[in-house]
Write an enzyme that holds these catalytic residues in place. Sequence first.
Site, mmCIF file in Angstrom:
data_model
loop_
_atom_site.group_PDB
_atom_site.id
_atom_site.type_symbol
_atom_site.label_atom_id
_atom_site.label_comp_id
_atom_site.label_asym_id
_atom_site.label_seq_id
_atom_site.Cartn_x
_atom_site.Cartn_y
_atom_site.Cartn_z
ATOM 1 N N ARG A 74 -0.632 -5.843 -0.992
ATOM 2 C CA ARG A 74 -1.456 -5.091 -0.038
ATOM 3 C C ARG A 74 -1.778 -5.939 1.194
ATOM 4 O O ARG A 74 -2.555 -6.898 1.127
ATOM 5 C CB ARG A 74 -2.756 -4.634 -0.711
ATOM 6 C CG ARG A 74 -3.649 -3.806 0.183
ATOM 7 C CD ARG A 74 -3.043 -2.478 0.559
ATOM 8 N NE ARG A 74 -2.760 -1.673 -0.631
ATOM 9 C CZ ARG A 74 -1.820 -0.712 -0.651
ATOM 10 N NH1 ARG A 74 -1.106 -0.439 0.417
ATOM 11 N NH2 ARG A 74 -1.618 -0.026 -1.758
ATOM 12 N N ARG A 100 10.645 -3.898 -0.581
ATOM 13 C CA ARG A 100 9.371 -4.633 -0.615
ATOM 14 C C ARG A 100 9.057 -5.241 -1.970
ATOM 15 O O ARG A 100 8.181 -6.093 -2.068
ATOM 16 C CB ARG A 100 8.228 -3.730 -0.172
ATOM 17 C CG ARG A 100 7.967 -2.507 -1.044
ATOM 18 C CD ARG A 100 6.714 -1.797 -0.551
ATOM 19 N NE ARG A 100 6.445 -0.529 -1.203
ATOM 20 C CZ ARG A 100 5.275 0.092 -1.104
ATOM 21 N NH1 ARG A 100 4.308 -0.426 -0.394
ATOM 22 N NH2 ARG A 100 5.100 1.247 -1.697
ATOM 23 N N HIS A 170 5.952 -2.192 8.153
ATOM 24 C CA HIS A 170 4.636 -1.615 7.820
ATOM 25 C C HIS A 170 3.623 -2.759 7.920
ATOM 26 O O HIS A 170 3.297 -3.409 6.928
ATOM 27 C CB HIS A 170 4.741 -1.065 6.397
ATOM 28 C CG HIS A 170 3.585 -0.265 5.913
ATOM 29 N ND1 HIS A 170 2.281 -0.674 6.024
ATOM 30 C CD2 HIS A 170 3.540 0.926 5.275
ATOM 31 C CE1 HIS A 170 1.484 0.225 5.475
ATOM 32 N NE2 HIS A 170 2.230 1.211 5.018
ATOM 33 N N ASP A 214 -3.576 8.875 9.068
ATOM 34 C CA ASP A 214 -2.261 8.631 8.476
ATOM 35 C C ASP A 214 -1.285 9.524 9.230
ATOM 36 O O ASP A 214 -1.141 10.708 8.916
ATOM 37 C CB ASP A 214 -2.303 8.966 6.971
ATOM 38 C CG ASP A 214 -1.079 8.428 6.236
ATOM 39 O OD1 ASP A 214 -0.155 7.930 6.917
ATOM 40 O OD2 ASP A 214 -1.042 8.516 4.997
ATOM 41 N N GLU A 273 2.987 0.792 12.779
ATOM 42 C CA GLU A 273 4.264 0.487 12.141
ATOM 43 C C GLU A 273 5.451 0.929 12.993
ATOM 44 O O GLU A 273 5.554 2.098 13.363
ATOM 45 C CB GLU A 273 4.313 1.193 10.775
ATOM 46 C CG GLU A 273 3.085 0.897 9.927
ATOM 47 C CD GLU A 273 2.972 1.798 8.712
ATOM 48 O OE1 GLU A 273 4.018 2.228 8.187
ATOM 49 O OE2 GLU A 273 1.832 2.090 8.294
#
Length: 301
Positions: A74, A100, A170, A214, A273
Amino acid sequence: MNKISRLNAASGIPEQVTFREDAGGMTVVEVKNAYSTATIALQGAHVLSWVPNDAHPVIWLSGDAKFVPGKSIRGGITVCWPWFGAHQTESSFPAHGFARTTMWAVVETQALDNGETRLVFRLVQDENTRGLWPYSTQLEYRITVGETLDIDLVTRNTGKESVVIGDALHTYFNVEDVREVSIYGLEGCPYLDKVENFKRKQQSGAIKINQEVDRIYLESMQDCIIEDPGLARRIIISKRGSHSTVVWNPWAETAAKMGDLGENGYLNMVCVETANAADDIVTIAPGDEHHLWSRYQVEAL
Ligand code: TA6
């Protein structure tokens, strides 16, 4: 020789590039030069920090981040590849792809003549990832640590048929108080609002964050600027090879459910991003490559 000694022998650069095992047992590489420092985990080629000299960290990493093999971390810079968000047809496939959570190999480290440091990583595919992505591609990640942080995610189609990818850098940016921040560069862009089931809307003016945000901004090729009066600076995000930009802050309620954002962590971060997301996907012809490139720099207000 253990793994860390081997890495240092093959790719370490005295006083500049050092591999070590961090507290969570992950292998990380620490970079230090005349301009800045950076830390990158080999899992996910995940940039955990970038701190220009005498400046506040530019990248935010959650105080409650978990460093667990095969799980995403995170904060930092998450590489989303070969799709962004949920997979278009396979609901059991991992969100944001597998780059990732996969180990990357170190291809090259280099002390550049101008004092910057270049690192090149390559994604290592295995049986599991081939099950998710049965195409012939090579994914390379070139990171240049200097006065700016330059990142270039290169997808090469090594097969005989076209491949279609989505991708994103990101990045969680560190801010003093997200409620005071203004984000410029997306004025007038259409966007998909994930908080309202992907409803299509249009941005007017700068973005202010005082609730869950978002959004996938479409047709957005220009630089973005995060203006942060609390830290008296702006972060400038330049990009190439990206037609969409994602802006995300989970706000209090969603953050609490996530469990790894730290107490009030959402107030100190915002994700902007560099992406190819939603319908903005990229087709790569056999033998061609696609570069998703971004540069971060900091300027005093
Ligand atoms: O980029 C924004 C987003 O796609 C959000 O929808 C949010 O869920 C976030 O990424 C984090 O995703 P993760 O899978 O890392 O929890």
